[in-house]
Design an enzyme around this catalytic site. Structure first.
Site, PDB file in Angstrom:
ATOM      1  N   GLY A 142      14.760 -34.625   9.237  1.00  0.00           N
ATOM      2  CA  GLY A 142      14.970 -34.640   7.883  1.00  0.00           C
ATOM      3  C   GLY A 142      14.035 -35.466   6.945  1.00  0.00           C
TER       4      GLY A 142
ATOM      5  N   ASN B 130      11.651 -34.786   5.293  1.00  0.00           N
ATOM      6  CA  ASN B 130      10.835 -34.000   4.098  1.00  0.00           C
ATOM      7  C   ASN B 130      11.317 -34.552   2.897  1.00  0.00           C
ATOM      8  OD1 ASN B 130      13.215 -32.591   4.965  1.00  0.00           O
ATOM      9  ND2 ASN B 130      12.354 -30.572   3.714  1.00  0.00           N
ATOM     10  N   THR B 131      12.506 -35.248   2.882  1.00  0.00           N
ATOM     11  CA  THR B 131      13.035 -35.559   1.644  1.00  0.00           C
ATOM     12  C   THR B 131      13.831 -36.990   1.660  1.00  0.00           C
ATOM     13  OG1 THR B 131      14.444 -35.058  -0.091  1.00  0.00           O
ATOM     14  CG2 THR B 131      15.265 -34.096   1.888  1.00  0.00           C
TER      15      THR B 131
ATOM     16  N   ILE C 184      15.733 -40.475   2.028  1.00  0.00           N
ATOM     17  CA  ILE C 184      15.540 -41.735   3.058  1.00  0.00           C
ATOM     18  C   ILE C 184      14.620 -41.317   4.035  1.00  0.00           C
ATOM     19  CG2 ILE C 184      16.910 -43.284   4.461  1.00  0.00           C
ATOM     20  CD1 ILE C 184      19.406 -42.707   2.939  1.00  0.00           C
TER      21      ILE C 184
ATOM     22  N   SER D 191      27.418 -43.634   7.941  1.00  0.00           N
ATOM     23  CA  SER D 191      27.682 -43.900   6.704  1.00  0.00           C
ATOM     24  C   SER D 191      28.962 -44.663   6.780  1.00  0.00           C
ATOM     25  CB  SER D 191      27.843 -42.562   5.908  1.00  0.00           C
ATOM     26  OG  SER D 191      28.648 -42.853   4.600  1.00  0.00           O
TER      27      SER D 191
ATOM     28  N   TYR E  57      32.442 -34.314   6.340  1.00  0.00           N
ATOM     29  CA  TYR E  57      31.491 -35.026   6.429  1.00  0.00           C
ATOM     30  C   TYR E  57      31.697 -36.595   7.191  1.00  0.00           C
ATOM     31  CZ  TYR E  57      27.722 -38.371   4.634  1.00  0.00           C
ATOM     32  OH  TYR E  57      26.786 -39.289   4.527  1.00  0.00           O
TER      33      TYR E  57
END
EC number: 1.1.1.300
Length: 303
Positions: free
Chosen positions: A33, A35-36, A38, A162, A187
Site C-alpha cells: 500500500g 502508493n499513498t 503513510i 491501530s 476494522y
C-alpha cells in the site's frame, strides 16, 4: 517562567520521530500500500536511505507515479512497483512467487496497506473485507515471504495496526461478519488480529534472526477513510490534531531502522515508544487459535 498553554498543546500533539541514522544500501524492502499515505512516506524515507524498495499495491498506475516521484526526490532509481491485491489470494501468491524469483533477499517487510469502514463486502476468496485484507492478506503474504526473510536475517516484519484494536474482539463464530456486522468494529477486529499475529509470529520466529513489531501510526489524514462521510467530516473538524502521513510513518520507520530492537520483538509501538495493548491482544490462547484458523482459511500448514 511557567509553561504556557500553547506549549502544553504542542507537547500533547508532538509525535515521536525516528532519529535513527541507519543507511540501507544493498537492503531490500517491501512496503504494501505504498502508493499513498503513510506507506508512500515510509517507502520514500527507506529509498532516501539507499534501500531497494518495492511498492506493492493494487493500483499499479498510481504506484508508478509515486515511484517516479520518489526516484526524483531521493535520487534512488531502485524503486520498483509490483501488483499486489490483498483482497485476492491468487494475486498475493503471484506477487510472492515473482518477488522470490526476482530477489535473493528481503530485509524489511512492512505490512502497511489496509481498508477501513467499508460497507459489508467480501474478498475474491469470500473473506469479510477488513479481516480479509488487513489480516488474512498480510498473514498469507508474510508466510510466503518468510523463507526469504530467514535467509536474509537479521530481518524485520512491521505490521501497521491501530489504537482502535482496543475496541476489537475476535469472534471465531463470526470471523467473516456473516452473523452480525458493523463497519467500524470490523476494522477494530482486524487491527486486533494484526497485533495477535505479530505476537504469535515473534514467538514462532525466536532464534531465527527475523523479528516482528506492530505499530499504531497515530490518527493520520489518509485515504483509509474514503468510505466514511462521517469520518471525513470528523477529520476536518479535528484537523489540528491529525498527523500528516510523514508523521504517521515515523513509528513504522522506527521499528524498521532502530538498532538493538531485537529483544523487543513481538511488541507494539506508538509514537516511537513501546505501547500498551488490550488484554485480548495479550491473550496467547486467542493468538494461537487465530493463527491456526487463519492457516485453515488460507490452506496453509498450521505448524
Amino acid at each position: 517562567m511557567g509553561a504556557g498553554p500553547s506549549w502544553t498543546v504542542q507537547k500533547m500533539l508532538s509525535s515521536g520521530v525516528c532519529t535513527s541514522t541507519v543507511q540501507l544500501p544493498g537492503k531490500v524492502v517491501v512496503v504494501t500500500g505504498a502508493n499513498t499515505g503513510i506507506g508512500k512516506e515510509t517507502a520514500k524515507e527507506l529509498a532516501q536511505r539507499g534501500a531497494r524498495v518495492y511498492i506493492a499495491c493494487r493500483d499499479v498506475q498510481k504506484g508508478e507515479l509515486v515511484a517516479r516521484e520518489i526516484q526524483s526526490s531521493t535520487g534512488n532509481q531502485q524503486v520498483l512497483v509490483r501488483k499486489l491485491d490483498l483482497a485476492d489470494t491468487k494475486s498475493i501468491r503471484a506477487f510472492a512467487e515473482d518477488f522470490s524469483a526476482e530477489e535473493k533477499h528481503l530485509h524489511i517487510l512492512i505490512n502497511n496497506a489496509g481498508v477501513m469502514m467499508c460497507p459489508y463486502s467480501k474478498t475474491a476468496d469470500g473473506f469479510e473485507m477488513h479481516m480479509g485484507v488487513n489480516h488474512l492478506g498480510h498473514f498469507l503474504l508474510t508466510h510466503l515471504l518468510l523463507a526469504k526473510l530467514k535467509e536474509s536475517a537479521p530481518s524485520r516484519v512491521i505490521n501497521v495496526s491501530s489504537l482502535a484494536h482496543h475496541l476489537g474482539r475476535i469472534y471465531f463464530h463470526n470471523l467473516q461478519g456473516e452473523k452480525f456486522y458493523n463497519a467500524g468494529l470490523a476494522y477494530c477486529h482486524s487491527k486486533l488480529a494484526n497485533i495477535l499475529f505479530t505476537r504469535e509470529l515473534a514467538r514462532r520466529l525466536k532464534g531465527s534472526g527475523v523479528t516482528a513489531y506492530s505499530v499504531h501510526p497515530g490518527t493520520v489524514n489518509s485515504e483509509l477513510i474514503r468510505h466514511s462521510a462521517l469520518m471525513r467530516w470528523m477529520w476536518r473538524l479535528f484537523s489540528f490534531f491529525i498527523k500528516t502521513p510523514q508523521q504517521g510513518a515515523q513509528t513504522s520507520l522506527y521499528c524498521a531502522l532502530t538498532e538493538g530492537l531485537e529483544s523487543l520483538s513481538g511488541n507494539h509501538f506508538s509514537d516511537c515508544h513501546l505501547a500498551w495493548v488490550s488484554a485480548q491482544a495479550r491473550n496467547e490462547t486467542i493468538g494461537r487459535r487465530l493463527w491456526d484458523v487463519s492457516c485453515d482459511l488460507l490452506g496453509l500448514p498450521t505448524d
